[in-house]
Design a protein around this motif. Structure first.
Motif, PDB file in Angstrom:
ATOM      1  N   MET A 137       0.817  -1.209   0.000  1.00 16.53           N
ATOM      2  CA  MET A 137       0.000   0.000   0.000  1.00 16.53           C
ATOM      3  C   MET A 137       0.856   1.267   0.000  1.00 16.53           C
ATOM      4  O   MET A 137       0.431   2.314  -0.485  1.00 16.53           O
ATOM      5  CB  MET A 137      -0.952  -0.003   1.198  1.00 16.53           C
ATOM      6  CG  MET A 137      -2.030  -1.078   1.111  1.00 16.53           C
ATOM      7  SD  MET A 137      -3.194  -1.018   2.490  1.00 16.53           S
ATOM      8  CE  MET A 137      -4.085   0.506   2.111  1.00 16.53           C
ATOM      9  N   THR A 164       0.288   1.079  -5.952  1.00 18.82           N
ATOM     10  CA  THR A 164      -0.968   1.467  -5.314  1.00 18.82           C
ATOM     11  C   THR A 164      -1.447   2.821  -5.797  1.00 18.82           C
ATOM     12  O   THR A 164      -0.707   3.804  -5.759  1.00 18.82           O
ATOM     13  CB  THR A 164      -0.807   1.493  -3.785  1.00 18.82           C
ATOM     14  OG1 THR A 164      -0.429   0.188  -3.340  1.00 18.82           O
ATOM     15  CG2 THR A 164      -2.115   1.878  -3.101  1.00 18.82           C
ATOM     16  N   LEU A 167      -6.130   5.143  -2.886  1.00 16.99           N
ATOM     17  CA  LEU A 167      -6.324   4.040  -1.941  1.00 16.99           C
ATOM     18  C   LEU A 167      -5.584   4.355  -0.645  1.00 16.99           C
ATOM     19  O   LEU A 167      -4.408   4.027  -0.474  1.00 16.99           O
ATOM     20  CB  LEU A 167      -5.813   2.721  -2.545  1.00 16.99           C
ATOM     21  CG  LEU A 167      -5.989   1.481  -1.663  1.00 16.99           C
ATOM     22  CD1 LEU A 167      -7.457   1.267  -1.319  1.00 16.99           C
ATOM     23  CD2 LEU A 167      -5.431   0.244  -2.348  1.00 16.99           C
ATOM     24  N   LEU A 184      -7.964  -6.214   2.490  1.00 17.15           N
ATOM     25  CA  LEU A 184      -8.602  -4.969   2.076  1.00 17.15           C
ATOM     26  C   LEU A 184     -10.112  -5.104   2.260  1.00 17.15           C
ATOM     27  O   LEU A 184     -10.700  -6.099   1.815  1.00 17.15           O
ATOM     28  CB  LEU A 184      -8.270  -4.661   0.615  1.00 17.15           C
ATOM     29  CG  LEU A 184      -6.794  -4.355   0.313  1.00 17.15           C
ATOM     30  CD1 LEU A 184      -6.605  -4.080  -1.177  1.00 17.15           C
ATOM     31  CD2 LEU A 184      -6.289  -3.182   1.138  1.00 17.15           C
ATOM     32  N   GLN A 214      -6.481  -4.947  -4.977  1.00 20.06           N
ATOM     33  CA  GLN A 214      -6.655  -3.504  -5.140  1.00 20.06           C
ATOM     34  C   GLN A 214      -7.689  -3.210  -6.225  1.00 20.06           C
ATOM     35  O   GLN A 214      -8.549  -2.336  -6.050  1.00 20.06           O
ATOM     36  CB  GLN A 214      -5.313  -2.851  -5.512  1.00 20.06           C
ATOM     37  CG  GLN A 214      -5.419  -1.351  -5.682  1.00 20.06           C
ATOM     38  CD  GLN A 214      -4.143  -0.713  -6.210  1.00 20.06           C
ATOM     39  OE1 GLN A 214      -4.074   0.486  -6.402  1.00 20.06           O
ATOM     40  NE2 GLN A 214      -3.109  -1.515  -6.438  1.00 20.06           N
ATOM     41  N   SER A 241     -11.409  -1.295  -5.932  1.00 18.99           N
ATOM     42  CA  SER A 241     -11.206   0.023  -6.544  1.00 18.99           C
ATOM     43  C   SER A 241     -12.518   0.789  -6.597  1.00 18.99           C
ATOM     44  O   SER A 241     -13.619   0.233  -6.474  1.00 18.99           O
ATOM     45  CB  SER A 241     -10.642  -0.129  -7.953  1.00 18.99           C
ATOM     46  OG  SER A 241     -11.603  -0.722  -8.822  1.00 18.99           O
TER      47      SER A 241
END
Length: 445
Positions: free
Chosen positions: A126, A132, A136, A159, A343, A347
């Motif tokens: 992250m 990343t 985020l 996440l 991710q 999103s």
């Protein structure tokens, strides 16, 4: 469905943000992806273990888009919830899981996964600006999502993916006929429920789950309003404290003086069915049960439903919260590629798709508060308002322990007994003593 997404994905469109998404103006979601080196792990192959659900359907629907964006080959599988949990535990215990990404149910599996140290630390990924998207950030997640995703040391182990806030569904017509306003406090909720109840017309002011096990989150949601959890951060049971007893008395009063006959056998489906008939004033349950209420083929309350944030308790206002996440096993040999998938799955773009399809509610505030995304949601604006209003007051509704099912079973019997007139204090004391050794054994393992 209004706002359906019509888009033929290509990597160029994904990065440039130039394609239209059903006229919804979601182009602003995508440009920041250009900052990420999505091709860093091109040529990799990952296995994804998903829970069979509308959320899993959505991820699989757009899987090819992720493959084109990253050059990573994805093989994903959806498995029914109970079987998926069993499969995940068996494979993770072996130390050689067949999957690189795992979909987990936080309110059941969080503590188990943490104790076993099955999930990889995502913090480093992250912080890597080449991997990343700058949008985020932790502050974009609802507080409950961060609580779910982080371990006891504050490390991000997954996440936050999709959340289920508990709200009050209320019948605006029934309230108007009595000249009542939506309740702002627990006391006002009780007063409204009893004022709306008229057995002669088969009208009842309140309904919630009465069936054992299923009913426990109703009580724990009330308990949050009294400023308490069911298990303290030190692992101490708080299930027979004065606050717990008062929350149980509230449950007992609403369910015996303002709920329909037979409510002791109600799970969410029975509650929903009763509310659909137009004879229930308020229904407390998860926000994800809303779509049928606005379906004219199923509902007699289309256009009459209010969606209210949980009223304030004597000490705090809190929305009982459940949710699921997506993480990378520590044993995975493809952590980088798996992280990119996670991710992508949470999103803003995928969150918009979940929300607009009614397939799930993202944990990310930037999705819920985006006017362009809200335009494509087929549910009424009040439903989205309830989501956005619940996020800042979200609190975990069930304790973060391994034997959460046993907790629900034992406490659920006590609550069901209260519907037959049993004393709340006595029932909670008995249940607490019954559960105490179960919890102690799980912590000793």
């Amino acid at each position: 469905m209004t706002g359906s997404i019509i888009w033929q994905p290509t990597r160029r469109r994904f990065l440039a943000g130039s394609a239209a998404l059903g006229g919804l103006g979601l182009a602003g979601i995508r440009p920041a992806f250009a900052e990420v080196n999505w091709k860093k792990f091109a040529g990799s192959k990952i296995e994804v273990n998903l829970v069979k659900s509308p959320r899993g359907d959505t991820l699989q629907q757009y899987e090819k888009e992720f493959e084109e964006l990253t050059g990573i080959k994805v093989s994903s599988e959806q498995v029914p919830e109970q079987q998926q949990r069993q499969k995940a535990v068996i494979e993770l215990t072996s130390g050689k899981p067949s999957f690189d990404v795992v979909h987990l149910s936080y309110h059941v599996q969080k503590r188990q996964f943490e104790k076993a140290k099955w999930l990889a630390d995502l913090s480093g990924f992250m912080k890597d600006s080449t991997l990343t998207d700058p949008s985020l950030v932790e502050s974009d997640f609802a507080e409950a999502g961060l609580t779910f995703a982080k371990d006891a040391h504050g490390t991000m182990r997954s996440l936050p993916f999709s959340v289920d806030y508990w709200i009050i569904y209320w019948n605006k017509d029934l309230f108007a006929k009595k000249g009542l306003a939506y309740p702002k406090t627990f006391d006002e909720m009780v007063a409204a429920a009893e004022a709306l109840t008229d057995p002669k017309t088969n009208t009842y002011g309140f309904v919630a789950r009465g069936q054992k096990n299923a009913n426990t989150p109703v009580w724990t949601s009330f308990l949050l309003g009294y400023g308490s959890d069911s298990v303290g951060p030190d692992g101490k049971l708080l299930t027979d404290t004065p606050e717990a007893i008062e929350a149980a008395k509230l449950y007992q009063r609403l369910m015996t003086k303002a709920a329909p006959p037979g409510v002791a056998g109600f799970n969410w489906a029975e509650c929903q069915s009763a509310f659909l008939q137009g004879k229930i004033g308020m229904w407390l349950d998860g926000i994800g049960f809303a779509p049928p209420l606005e379906d004219p083929d199923k509902s007699r309350v289309v256009g009459k439903v209010g969606y209210g944030v949980m009223p304030r308790g004597p000490k705090v206002q809190a929305s009982g919260t459940f949710g699921d996440g997506i993480g990378v096993p520590e044993a995975s040999q493809n952590k980088g590629a798996a992280y990119l998938y996670c991710q992508w799955a949470i999103s803003k773009q995928m969150g918009a798709r979940l929300l607009q399809a009614g397939a799930g509610v993202p944990f990310r505030n930037s999705v819920l508060n985006d006017p362009a995304i809200r335009q494509g949601v087929k549910m009424p604006g009040a439903w989205v308002d309830a989501i956005a209003g619940s996020a800042p007051i979200s609190r975990l509704a069930l304790p973060v322990i391994v034997p959460v099912t046993e907790f629900r079973d034992i406490m659920g019997v006590a609550l069901t007994n209260m519907l037959s007139g049993a004393d709340p204090a006595a029932e909670l004391h008995r249940a607490t003593e019954e559960f105490r050794p179960v919890l102690a054994r799980s912590e000793a393992l």
